[in-house]
Design a protein around this motif. Structure first.
Motif, short mmCIF file in Angstrom:
data_model
loop_
_atom_site.label_atom_id
_atom_site.label_comp_id
_atom_site.label_asym_id
_atom_site.label_seq_id
_atom_site.Cartn_x
_atom_site.Cartn_y
_atom_site.Cartn_z
N ALA A 1 0.83 -1.21 0.00
CA ALA A 1 0.00 0.00 0.00
C ALA A 1 0.86 1.25 0.00
N TYR A 2 1.96 1.23 0.76
CA TYR A 2 2.88 2.37 0.81
C TYR A 2 3.44 2.68 -0.58
N ASN A 3 3.63 1.64 -1.37
CA ASN A 3 4.17 1.79 -2.72
C ASN A 3 3.08 1.85 -3.79
N ASP A 4 1.83 2.10 -3.35
CA ASP A 4 0.71 2.20 -4.28
C ASP A 4 0.60 0.93 -5.13
N ALA A 5 0.71 -0.22 -4.48
CA ALA A 5 0.71 -1.48 -5.22
C ALA A 5 -0.17 -2.53 -4.53
#
Length: 391
Positions: free
Chosen positions: A173-177
């Motif tokens: 989620a932190y890496n928009d994934a």
């Protein structure tokens, strides 16, 4: 918010699910139970607890071949029940969504209990108008809501969930994934859910809907996120056979979602973080690592390899150390969110996870991948336990 609870043979656990809904500290929400043609007494239990009254509603004409009846609770005005013929979880959620009143759709399983502030936390998340979907944290019910010493297989899954949500999903989620919003607890914007065609029937409807929301987010500059402060509890299998059936289904669901969304994933593999992680990390990297592991295992058994070079021992050592550090971080993060959590047994499970569960994961991966091509239609449900939980 509209909470949709599809139910198939959930009679043993429903009283806890409903009690959990009464504990929610949130004002504006409704609950819709969708009885998906259960062959046990699920509908009877719902009627016993909720005191149901059948409605004469026009929406029945929308589903003449699927819905038997729509009911409201005489005791709790915010709860209703849709009784339908069996057609699977995806169709149940879609029918519930069409019948719902609110813009935010909360999906949860029939064996789930929400933490009292879960909806309030999700409310704050969706204050950002660019957010169109969010996953929450899922914990093992037996670990948190059941008195007494837990079985080894339950503790093993409890640690696996904690690592999965507080390390893996949080990192993605932190890496928009973020590639999976758990079917046990997720929140979706209704208008967009309808726009993309709702949930699709398949073995991994939660992975599939997440990927399609991510595709929409990419095309419309929106976001799919993970709320680590919104917590749900779900029942896990208490037998090795049940665990194997569940995890093989998960692996089949992953493959199913990859194939059904292959055009988007492969086309954008180097343009989108979620596509990159799904294809390069989750699919190719895991496959390659498993194959290498098996080849080395076979060579050792054949006594071809008598000794490993130093770099191999360094690799094994760093892998173990990293695993231990990641597990400790995950447990400490979970403790922050659930202060009453007992952690001593979980620290013990770190060693067991490396010595046993890692090999089980390889088995899940291989059997799921192989059997998918022989059976990619049937959805094997976990047996309920009839535990007496403290909700």
């Amino acid at each position: 918010m509209s909470i949709l609870v599809p139910c198939y043979n959930e009679a043993l656990i429903l009283k806890h699910t409903i009690q959990g809904l009464f504990n929610i500290e949130y004002d504006n929400f409704e609950v819709i139970f969708i009885n998906d043609g259960s062959i046990d007494n699920t509908l009877e239990i719902l009627n016993e607890i909720l005191d149901l009254e059948q409605l004469e509603v026009s929406t029945l004409s929308l589903f003449p071949d699927e819905v038997k009846g729509i009911y409201k609770s005489n005791r709790y005005s915010f709860i209703s029940v849709i009784d339908k013929y069996n057609s699977g979880k995806a169709n149940s959620i879609n029918i519930g969504a069409l019948h719902s009143k609110h813009e935010l759709i909360v999906t949860m399983d029939g064996d789930c209990v929400l933490e009292k502030d879960a909806l309030e936390s999700m409310n704050r998340t969706f204050h950002d108008e660019d957010i169109i979907a969010s996953g929450g944290v899922v914990h093992i019910m037996q670990m948190f809501k059941l008195d007494g010493k837990q079985k080894l297989i339950v503790l093993m899954q409890a640690l696996d969930y904690i690592k999965g949500f507080y390390i893996y999903k949080a990192s993605l989620a932190y890496n928009d994934a973020l590639s999976i919003i758990s079917g046990a607890f997720g929140v979706f914007t209704k208008s967009i859910l309808m726009e993309i065609g709702g949930f699709k029937v398949g073995l991994g409807e939660d992975i599939d809907i997440t990927i399609r929301f991510q595709e929409y987010a990419r095309n419309h500059n929106k976001k799919v996120v993970f709320d680590r402060n919104a917590i749900c509890y779900t029942e896990c299998p208490e037998s090795l056979k049940g665990l194997i059936s569940q995890r093989i289904r998960w692996q089949k669901g992953f493959i199913d979602a990859i194939l059904n969304n292959s055009r988007f994933l492969f086309k954008n593999v180097f343009r989108s973080n979620v596509c990159f992680y799904m294809i390069i990390d989750a699919l190719l990297s895991n496959s390659f690592a498993t194959i290498v592991f098996l080849i080395n295992g076979i060579l050792v058994l054949m006594k071809v390899l008598y000794a490993y070079p130093l770099k191999t021992y360094i690799y094994i050592l760093t892998t173990i150390v990293f695993n231990i550090i990641a597990s400790i971080i995950a447990i400490k993060e979970a403790k922050k969110n659930v202060p009453h959590m007992k952690t001593r047994s979980l620290y013990f499970m770190i060693i067991f996870d490396m010595l046993f569960f890692q090999f089980l994961r390889i088995y899940f991966f291989i059997k799921g991948a192989v059997t998918y091509y022989f059976d990619n239609k049937h959805w094997h449900k976990v047996d309920r336990t009839n535990n007496d939980y403290n909700v």
